[in-house]
Design an enzyme around this catalytic site. Sequence first.
Site, PDB file in Angstrom:
ATOM      1  N   ILE A   1       0.823  -1.215   0.000  1.00  0.00           N
ATOM      2  CA  ILE A   1       0.000   0.000   0.000  1.00  0.00           C
ATOM      3  C   ILE A   1       0.856   1.263   0.000  1.00  0.00           C
ATOM      4  O   ILE A   1       0.344   2.370   0.012  1.00  0.00           O
ATOM      5  CB  ILE A   1      -0.993   0.026   1.200  1.00  0.00           C
ATOM      6  N   GLU A   2       2.179   1.090  -0.017  1.00  0.00           N
ATOM      7  CA  GLU A   2       3.027   2.284  -0.142  1.00  0.00           C
ATOM      8  C   GLU A   2       3.567   2.347  -1.573  1.00  0.00           C
ATOM      9  O   GLU A   2       2.867   2.765  -2.481  1.00  0.00           O
ATOM     10  CB  GLU A   2       4.121   2.264   0.922  1.00  0.00           C
ATOM     11  N   MET A   3       4.796   1.823  -1.823  1.00  0.00           N
ATOM     12  CA  MET A   3       5.321   1.897  -3.194  1.00  0.00           C
ATOM     13  C   MET A   3       4.969   0.651  -4.004  1.00  0.00           C
ATOM     14  O   MET A   3       5.061   0.656  -5.236  1.00  0.00           O
ATOM     15  CB  MET A   3       6.825   2.095  -3.179  1.00  0.00           C
TER      16      MET A   3
END
Lengths: 303, 691
Positions: free
Chosen positions: A118-120
Amino acid sequence: MLNVLQVVLLFYFGVSLWAEPITPIPKEVQYDHKKAQLGKKLFFDTRLSKNNTISCASCHNIYEGGDDNLQYSFGINAQEGNINSPTVLNARFNFRQFWNGGAKDLQAQAAGPLQNPIEMGNNFPNLIKTLNNTEYKELFAKVYSDGITKNNITDAIAEYEKTLITPNAPFDKYLRGEKTAINLDAKEGYELFKSKGCIACHHGINIGGNLYNKFGVAKATHSKRLGRYEVTHNEDDKYYFKVPTLRNIAQTAPYLHDGRYNNLEDVVRFMAQYQLGRVITQEEVEKIVIFLKTLSAPVKEIQ
Amino acid sequence: MRFSNVNNLLWVLSFFIFTLFGYMVYSNYSLDKAAKYHNSVHNLELYSKEFDNFLLTQNKFINYDVINKKVKFFEDNLAFLSSQTSQKIFPLEYITLIQKVQKSFSEKEELIEHFKSNNAQLLYSMHYLFDLTKAISKESNTTIAENVKNVELNLLKFYINPTTNTKNITDKISFLESLKLHNEALKYFIVHSKLTLHKIKQFHLMKTKQQKNTLQKNILLLDNFLTTYYEHHIYVIKIVIFFFVITVIAIILLLIFTNKKVEYMAYHDSLTKLANRTNIELYLQERIGKFNQENSKIAVLFIDLDRFKNINDTLGHHIGDALLQEVATRIQTVLAPNDILARVGGDEFMIISENSTKNFRPAKLSKEILSLFTQPIKVKGHTLSITMSIGVSIAPDDDLDAAALLKFADIAMYEAKDSGKNRYKFYKERLSILANDRLDIEQSLINSLNNNEFFVVYQPKYDIQKRKTVGLEALVRWQNPKLGFVSPEKFIPVTEEMGLIIELGLFIFKQACQDFMEFKKHSQYLHSISINVSAIQFYEENFIDTILAIIDEVGIDISSIKIEITETHIMKNIEHSMAILNQLRLKGFEISIDDFGTGHSSLSYLKRFPINELKIDKSFVDDIPQDKSSVAIVDTIITLSKHMHYVNVAEGIETLEQNNFLLSLGCEIGQGYFFSKPLNAKDLITFIQKE
């Protein structure tokens, strides 16, 4: 008149009471210039994320306190995270990285968001493949004999992050002997900061980032996240979070790991109540906030 | 040891030393690493103690920067140590030990973190208690204030001494709780007292856990392991260095030894271990260089074994070699300490004897050496009689040059050989005798012809197939009243120089012709008389006319006269010789080439010469049938003679063996002691009458 407790406290904790428990940030730090330059390019490069939209700097704006001023950060495809992004500034002085201390150093930390879906949302084999088709192939070859590897990518980023320090905050100047660098209210705020007991956790070079402590010592805080327990799965570690740095605190709202407060007075009051379990007056809160505002300084840019 | 073996050994040693060196470098590298690991382990030990100190004193640290740094350092050192496990420098045991340390460290780390949190909480609780106590003391309720102080005091007692009973504290807190609480400060005091008591209890719990932690113990195990490893390595390195040094010494010694061996080989004879020619020449030069004429003399004795070649050829080289060794050993028994013996050739030895003039004794030494060999030598089952000829030259009498001395000794040795072998000759003696002889010979020759001192003897030429004397060779002899018998080799050269040879030659010619006429009456087989002619006579203008006159006078058939001339003489002036020989041949003389094979004659000239007879030189006949090359030469000359229709004559036949062998080669005529020595006219008549 000193009572018995005071004598014993002085005897046992005494050295620290007289010596300043906070040390200023050094004006210069050592780092590998080549690696840092490469790391800086990577830090601002969205190609690190899966869909070329997110860079490290997306959530860590080094010119605005080193975070994103959001309660929770957004990752690729506008996914919302579940924790407040901590500042990258002066992160090198933290004893561990992440709120739960899950990374032992900056290099270990750098690999985290990169691979977090859910980040990079990226992975290293893919990233290395991508970077090898770009100018990075040559840039890495100049710095690392073995070219682009997971270790070298995170090493370069960590090396850059090591340069992100904010020396010369008014309070540091004051500590270095410049008596007029902060005003009287701030000085009183600092005395309160110590006497109220905040100093027990927020001390050292980073005014925090030195230990884990329970979120809600005196009262339950109803946190969704479990802190260090998420790493160790030890019952004793439940709700223990890394004590965050207070440097540049005025620029890093919202506060706490879940970003539950937007202004400093609220969070100071919250801390007195939930952590210290003691009463604090409005006047005391204001003075402490004035003190906290003296901890800000611009980031020192590398050449 | 052979040189190739030495070289091989050197290669092996070099390889060995290279390997050792490689191992030393590797070990040194390993030791360096081991030292680094050791250093890291020492750091671990140091930090581990500081962790314990931190946990046990549980106090003075309000700033955790220092302890955090130490944890980081510990981690770095541990990471370094565990990164080496992948390099497989150490045995598996190392990995196990590292893992143990890692495990106990993570436990320790947990303790430290809990301690830090607990300590922070305790610290601000105590601060708060302190503030609250102050606030409560300001109020007038002394019972409350007293009890608050009591709780505080007991908490401190418990904090300092964990064995203190906590019942007292809980009782007092319960008492404070039982009071009707109208005081906000008291309410907080009670809460924080309970909290503080709880924290202190946790501290003591941590102390117990701390004591159970095995970090220090595991680090010590790791330390012991590395120490043992390190010591073992040092021990191995010491051994390797020891071998390294030994090998270096061995190589150096070997090189010195090889060098000495080469030197020894260069200056010594391998068979007898005596000095060789090079060595003794250098020695002689050196001695002459330091020569002190007043006090000393140097004698050079040149020794040559007589007929050694025969022994070598008949019995083999191994017997010959053994004989030479025995000769060397025997000669050494009579040498003075200063004398040097060397082997300078196959069967040639040389002695340098240097002595003061008082006891200078080369003659005595020579006699002693000769007498050494009066007893036969037993060599490998063979009993051999050996004699030797010794030539002596003396410095400074003869010369002061080493090369000259050697040459003179050599000449003197040949003189001794010519005089009948098994004797010694001094160079100087020989020279003086020669000089005296020459003078005497010249003097005596002047009137010798007139005094009838010359006479002619005849040696039969024997047809070895028909076993008959078919010819004679006329040979001149000189018996002088003063000099006695003088050999032709000595006086002929003098007569040639004096020109007397012309007159003498005519005398011989006439005498031989007259005698031959007489001999022919006694033998039907005898049909030729050979007369030697000197080249000097060839140059005499009237030579042919003169001898024709004699022939007329004597009445001899020309064809029965053979003119013998040496090959050497012909080759000196080929054109002139050929002219004279052609004339002689035209007149009807027969021509015989004497000493054939020694004069470098060219076959192409030979073809052009009007020759009737070839006489094979004695030197070839001497060596048959043993010497292969002599056999080949004799065989070739005989074959050649047959092809060219020459009569072939073998000179100097002394044994039946030679006779038979020559017969088998197809030789026609022989001459030598085996048939008869030269005889005077009277004896010859008796000899041919017997046939």
